[in-house]
Write a protein that holds these residues in place. Structure first.
Motif, PDB file in Angstrom:
ATOM      1  N   CYS A  10     -22.669  14.347  20.104  1.00 59.35           N
ATOM      2  CA  CYS A  10     -23.705  14.654  21.082  1.00 59.35           C
ATOM      3  C   CYS A  10     -23.028  15.093  22.380  1.00 59.35           C
ATOM      4  N   PRO A  11     -23.424  16.253  22.926  1.00 60.22           N
ATOM      5  CA  PRO A  11     -22.788  16.715  24.165  1.00 60.22           C
ATOM      6  C   PRO A  11     -23.163  15.877  25.382  1.00 60.22           C
ATOM      7  N   ARG A  12     -24.214  15.078  25.288  1.00 56.02           N
ATOM      8  CA  ARG A  12     -24.634  14.274  26.434  1.00 56.02           C
ATOM      9  C   ARG A  12     -23.979  12.902  26.444  1.00 56.02           C
ATOM     10  N   CYS A  33     -30.340   9.284  23.101  1.00 52.35           N
ATOM     11  CA  CYS A  33     -29.220   8.681  23.829  1.00 52.35           C
ATOM     12  C   CYS A  33     -29.723   8.345  25.223  1.00 52.35           C
ATOM     13  N   ASP A  34     -28.889   7.746  26.015  1.00 55.05           N
ATOM     14  CA  ASP A  34     -29.352   7.343  27.343  1.00 55.05           C
ATOM     15  C   ASP A  34     -29.629   8.549  28.235  1.00 55.05           C
ATOM     16  N   GLY A  35     -29.164   9.741  27.823  1.00 59.54           N
ATOM     17  CA  GLY A  35     -29.454  10.955  28.572  1.00 59.54           C
ATOM     18  C   GLY A  35     -28.624  11.106  29.819  1.00 59.54           C
ATOM     19  N   SER A  36     -27.733  10.182  30.065  1.00 55.17           N
ATOM     20  CA  SER A  36     -26.903  10.236  31.257  1.00 55.17           C
ATOM     21  C   SER A  36     -25.869  11.339  31.132  1.00 55.17           C
ATOM     22  N   ALA A  39     -22.217  10.138  30.782  1.00 55.52           N
ATOM     23  CA  ALA A  39     -21.757   9.381  29.615  1.00 55.52           C
ATOM     24  C   ALA A  39     -20.542  10.026  28.978  1.00 55.52           C
ATOM     25  N   LEU A  40     -20.517  11.365  28.911  1.00 55.79           N
ATOM     26  CA  LEU A  40     -19.377  12.043  28.308  1.00 55.79           C
ATOM     27  C   LEU A  40     -18.132  11.884  29.182  1.00 55.79           C
ATOM     28  N   SER A  41     -18.310  11.915  30.499  1.00 58.11           N
ATOM     29  CA  SER A  41     -17.159  11.780  31.383  1.00 58.11           C
ATOM     30  C   SER A  41     -16.624  10.348  31.412  1.00 58.11           C
ATOM     31  N   GLN A  42     -17.425   9.372  30.935  1.00 54.32           N
ATOM     32  CA  GLN A  42     -16.983   7.985  30.916  1.00 54.32           C
ATOM     33  C   GLN A  42     -16.260   7.620  29.630  1.00 54.32           C
ATOM     34  N   ARG A  43     -16.121   8.580  28.701  1.00 50.26           N
ATOM     35  CA  ARG A  43     -15.407   8.288  27.466  1.00 50.26           C
ATOM     36  C   ARG A  43     -13.957   7.960  27.776  1.00 50.26           C
ATOM     37  N   LYS A  44     -13.394   7.101  26.955  1.00 51.11           N
ATOM     38  CA  LYS A  44     -12.013   6.672  27.170  1.00 51.11           C
ATOM     39  C   LYS A  44     -11.045   7.794  26.858  1.00 51.11           C
TER      40      LYS A  44
END
Length: 134
Positions: A10-12, A33-36, A39-44
């Protein structure tokens, strides 16, 4: 009809989504998804020094020694800042000592000494080579 085992990210939210069997269908249809957008930038990211690889479900490896998440390229202990076997064993012993009674810990420690003593006493044993690499 065979079931599709393909997934898309998911790109989001960056989470895995099972792809539909129909090629024309949108695989993200019905995905919640949470739609934030953050969220992608918070991936480890990979824990190896200098590596900027984003970790996802298909390229993340959890190191059993240092408990870090690294990418596939850095999955071997020599490829990332990993602890030595001695440090990992000492850490495991400290955790075991904290969670066991003194009698249980003494029994477990004696058993481990017997097992590893037997393996290391026989250089022809396949397990000997594995322990010596570490």
């Amino acid at each position: 009809r065979a079931l599709s085992r393909q997934v898309v990210l998911c790109p989001r939210c960056g989470g895995p989504v099972p792809a539909a069997c129909d090629r024309g269908a949108d695989p993200l249809e019905g995905h919640t998804c949470d739609g934030s957008p953050d969220a992608l930038s918070q991936r480890k990211r990979c824990a190896a020094k200098g590596c900027r690889e984003l970790l996802g479900p298909s390229n993340k490896v959890h190191c059993w020694r240092c408990q870090q998440d690294v990418c596939i390229r850095h999955r071997f202990q020599e490829e990332h800042d990993c602890v030595t076997v001695e440090v990992a064993v000492a850490s495991a012993l400290r955790a075991a000592r904290a969670s066991m009674t003194p009698t249980e810990f003494a029994d477990a420690h004696a058993t481990l000494q017997k097992v590893f003593g037997n393996i290391l006493s026989d250089p022809g044993n396949d397990k000997y080579r594995t322990l010596k690499k570490a």
